[in-house]
Design a protein around this motif. Structure first.
Motif, PDB file in Angstrom:
ATOM      1  N   SER A 182       0.720  -1.232  -0.092  1.00 28.57           N
ATOM      2  CA  SER A 182      -0.003   0.047   0.318  1.00 28.57           C
ATOM      3  C   SER A 182       0.707   1.078  -0.144  1.00 28.57           C
ATOM      4  CB  SER A 182      -0.907  -0.010   1.197  1.00 28.57           C
ATOM      5  OG  SER A 182      -1.641  -1.082   1.324  1.00 28.57           O
ATOM      6  N   LEU A 183       1.888   1.288   0.939  1.00 28.50           N
ATOM      7  CA  LEU A 183       3.131   2.347   0.858  1.00 28.50           C
ATOM      8  C   LEU A 183       3.595   2.523  -0.419  1.00 28.50           C
ATOM      9  CD1 LEU A 183       4.414   2.051   4.494  1.00 28.50           C
ATOM     10  CD2 LEU A 183       2.671   3.514   3.781  1.00 28.50           C
ATOM     11  N   PHE A 184       3.973   1.304  -1.095  1.00 28.07           N
ATOM     12  CA  PHE A 184       4.490   1.586  -2.336  1.00 28.07           C
ATOM     13  C   PHE A 184       3.684   2.086  -3.518  1.00 28.07           C
ATOM     14  CE2 PHE A 184       5.572  -0.236  -6.488  1.00 28.07           C
ATOM     15  CZ  PHE A 184       6.881  -0.027  -6.590  1.00 28.07           C
ATOM     16  N   MET A 190       2.358   8.929  -6.618  1.00 27.38           N
ATOM     17  CA  MET A 190       3.018  10.336  -6.493  1.00 27.38           C
ATOM     18  C   MET A 190       3.974  10.690  -7.564  1.00 27.38           C
ATOM     19  SD  MET A 190       3.015  11.397  -2.538  1.00 27.38           S
ATOM     20  CE  MET A 190       3.282  12.911  -2.814  1.00 27.38           C
ATOM     21  N   PHE A 191       4.742   9.620  -7.733  1.00 25.50           N
ATOM     22  CA  PHE A 191       5.979   9.900  -8.486  1.00 25.50           C
ATOM     23  C   PHE A 191       6.081   9.197  -9.733  1.00 25.50           C
ATOM     24  CE2 PHE A 191       7.256  10.715  -3.886  1.00 25.50           C
ATOM     25  CZ  PHE A 191       7.838  11.976  -4.135  1.00 25.50           C
ATOM     26  N   THR A 194       7.289  11.289 -12.617  1.00 30.02           N
ATOM     27  CA  THR A 194       8.612  12.084 -12.542  1.00 30.02           C
ATOM     28  C   THR A 194       9.599  10.905 -12.694  1.00 30.02           C
ATOM     29  OG1 THR A 194       7.871  12.263 -10.169  1.00 30.02           O
ATOM     30  CG2 THR A 194       8.362  14.093 -11.318  1.00 30.02           C
ATOM     31  N   LEU A 195       9.344   9.457 -12.235  1.00 33.27           N
ATOM     32  CA  LEU A 195      10.201   8.661 -12.186  1.00 33.27           C
ATOM     33  C   LEU A 195      10.307   7.475 -13.394  1.00 33.27           C
ATOM     34  CD1 LEU A 195      10.366   7.554  -8.371  1.00 33.27           C
ATOM     35  CD2 LEU A 195      11.912   9.007  -9.939  1.00 33.27           C
ATOM     36  N   ILE A 196       8.857   7.177 -13.822  1.00 35.51           N
ATOM     37  CA  ILE A 196       8.517   6.202 -14.709  1.00 35.51           C
ATOM     38  C   ILE A 196       8.463   6.405 -16.126  1.00 35.51           C
ATOM     39  CG2 ILE A 196       7.285   4.083 -15.427  1.00 35.51           C
ATOM     40  CD1 ILE A 196       8.896   3.698 -12.654  1.00 35.51           C
ATOM     41  N   VAL A 197       7.407   7.563 -16.155  1.00 38.29           N
ATOM     42  CA  VAL A 197       7.214   7.983 -17.477  1.00 38.29           C
ATOM     43  C   VAL A 197       8.327   8.773 -18.253  1.00 38.29           C
ATOM     44  CG1 VAL A 197       5.556   9.806 -18.666  1.00 38.29           C
ATOM     45  CG2 VAL A 197       4.929   8.528 -16.827  1.00 38.29           C
ATOM     46  N   PRO A 198       9.366   9.369 -17.469  1.00 37.61           N
ATOM     47  CA  PRO A 198      10.467   9.886 -18.385  1.00 37.61           C
ATOM     48  C   PRO A 198      11.229   8.617 -19.320  1.00 37.61           C
ATOM     49  CG  PRO A 198      10.009  11.244 -16.135  1.00 37.61           C
ATOM     50  CD  PRO A 198       9.167   9.890 -16.101  1.00 37.61           C
ATOM     51  N   LEU A 199      11.187   7.694 -18.575  1.00 35.05           N
ATOM     52  CA  LEU A 199      11.881   6.554 -19.287  1.00 35.05           C
ATOM     53  C   LEU A 199      11.434   6.059 -20.482  1.00 35.05           C
ATOM     54  CD1 LEU A 199      12.230   3.781 -16.123  1.00 35.05           C
ATOM     55  CD2 LEU A 199      13.939   5.366 -17.069  1.00 35.05           C
ATOM     56  N   PRO A 250       0.316  17.973  -3.789  1.00 31.08           N
ATOM     57  CA  PRO A 250       1.303  19.033  -4.937  1.00 31.08           C
ATOM     58  C   PRO A 250       1.936  18.281  -6.364  1.00 31.08           C
ATOM     59  CG  PRO A 250       2.451  18.489  -2.927  1.00 31.08           C
ATOM     60  CD  PRO A 250       1.066  17.878  -2.898  1.00 31.08           C
ATOM     61  N   LYS A 251       1.885  16.853  -6.232  1.00 32.75           N
ATOM     62  CA  LYS A 251       2.395  16.286  -7.246  1.00 32.75           C
ATOM     63  C   LYS A 251       1.568  16.163  -8.486  1.00 32.75           C
ATOM     64  CE  LYS A 251       6.438  14.778  -7.089  1.00 32.75           C
ATOM     65  NZ  LYS A 251       7.372  15.666  -7.621  1.00 32.75           N
TER      66      LYS A 251
END
Ligand code: ZN
Length: 414
Positions: A182-184, A190-191, A194-199, A250-251
């Motif tokens: 769940s935390l993951f 949130m990310f 910014t972390l996966i899409v730019p790949l 905010p993300k």
């Protein structure tokens, strides 16, 4: 007991396979050679014929791939293939985490190698023939490599933690896993942008100009603070268009495909954006996440009840109980539950779409959204007369005609 379980597995995958074929059959029964009355004004004769061909080709390809995968899984079950793979891995290692990682990595690799030819055919023959494909072979290969890398790092990492929990936490391992996953998933939502899409894609802030001014004007009026509007280079892979909302707090950001901007007027784009803002304002992102956390919890709790039963591994042809055979067997047993929860999830998602459409109509206007939805459907050669049962099971969005009708009610109120 093992034999009974094996029969249960076979019944589940067989029923599942034929259920899908019945759904296909029902959908195909709605095809017609003449342009149906209710689609006049949306499709012209030629585009309609093209959309029918596209649906037919896709269905045929779907039947071929799911038949092959059904037969392969059936063969693996009947001949104890999964147990043999487990036995093979045990010759090289007895480390519990490594065994599970290897087991799923080999299955994943085999399934990827088998499905790649069909995927290539779909991208470079089917999508090409209907004028959608923009993927170059270089993009395809680099996507594949990055996909493998992600599966290895993220998938492998999560799986390793999962097995580790199983070995340290005993009975409560499902609870540890639930909290962790769940935390993951909150972190990922949130990310993700910014972390996966730019790949895979380039996202650029929407440039100053008529469109940006119109969008900002709308968000001010709707009381929505919007600093992140991005344009994504979807045209790198396909001419199909889309828009989506992602992130939390905010993300949060709204992402428009470059292909969408190219084909729509400023008014239509603001209407689409208003729909996306509607999803946020009505808290659909949060509700969706809460639902998926509950779903994961139910699944892990049930897994916790089953995982220690050696019959599961033995039914798959294993010589001794093993965690990964247990997970695989549980996955097979869980398939009907997953289908039911998926149907419920789609129902809720369709309600959310109506609510977002209502928001866009009230805060902006229904007409440009109607026009935009029509254009999107025609450009994507969507099947506009799906069978009601097919919609009920598979559609996360209501079919176009239903959405247009619903939007029509707001026009009368204006
Ligand atoms: Zn939506």
């Amino acid at each position: 007991m093992e034999n009974t379980l094996l029969v249960v597995f076979v019944v589940i995958i067989t029923v599942d396979y034929f259920f899908d074929r019945i759904m296909d059959y029902l959908n195909a029964s709605r095809w017609s050679n003449k342009l149906p009355e209710e689609l006049k004004g949306i499709y012209d004769e030629e585009k309609y014929r093209k959309s029918q061909d596209y649906s037919k080709v896709n269905m045929r390809l779907g039947i071929i791939t799911s038949s092959i995968s059904f037969l392969l899984i059936l063969g693996m079950l009947l001949f104890g293939g999964f147990g043999m793979l487990d036995g093979l891995i045990r010759q090289y290692t007895d480390h519990p985490i490594l065994m599970t990682l290897l087991f799923f990595a080999l299955l994943g690799l085999a399934s990827d190698i088998l499905s790649t030819p069909f995927d290539l055919y779909n991208t470079f023959v089917v999508e090409e023939r209907f004028g959608f494909n923009r993927t170059t072979l270089a993009t395809y290969v680099s996507d594949k490599l990055k996909g493998w890398m992600l599966a290895l790092v993220l998938g492998g990492g999560l799986l390793a933690v999962f097995v580790w929990f199983y070995h340290i936490a005993g009975q409560l391992f499902w609870l540890y896993a639930w909290i962790f996953f769940s935390l993951f998933s909150v972190f990922m939502s949130m990310f993700y942008s910014t972390l996966i899409v730019p790949l895979f894609n380039k996202q650029t802030p929407l440039e100053e100009g008529e469109l940006r001014t119109a969008i900002e004007g709308f968000s001010r009026q709707a009381g929505f603070k919007l600093d992140n509007i991005f344009v994504i280079d979807g045209s790198k892979r396909s001419s199909k268009a889309n828009a989506y909302f992602s992130g939390l707090g905010p993300k949060k950001r709204i992402v428009l495909y470059d292909t969408l901007i190219k084909d729509h007027s400023v008014e239509e784009l603001v209407a689409i954006l208003a729909h996306e803002v509607g999803h946020y304002k009505k808290k659909h992102t949060l509700k969706g996440m809460a639902l998926s956390v509950v779903h994961t919890g139910i699944m892990l709790f049930l897994l916790g009840l089953f995982i220690n039963r050696p019959e599961l591994s033995l039914a798959l042809g294993g010589q001794e109980p093993s965690f990964h055979l247990g997970i695989l067997a549980f996955g097979l047993l869980y398939a009907p539950v997953s289908l039911l929860l998926g149907i419920m999830g789609n129902y809720i998602s369709r309600q959310h779409e109506y609510q977002a459409d209502a928001f866009a109509s009230e805060e902006y206007h229904p007409e440009p959204l109607q026009e935009a939805l029509k254009k999107l459907s025609v450009n994507n050669l969507s099947n506009l007369r799906p069978h009601a049962a097919y919609v009920f099971v598979h559609y996360s969005h209501p079919p176009l005609l239903k959405r247009l009708q619903h939007l029509e009610t707001f026009k009368q109120r204006e």
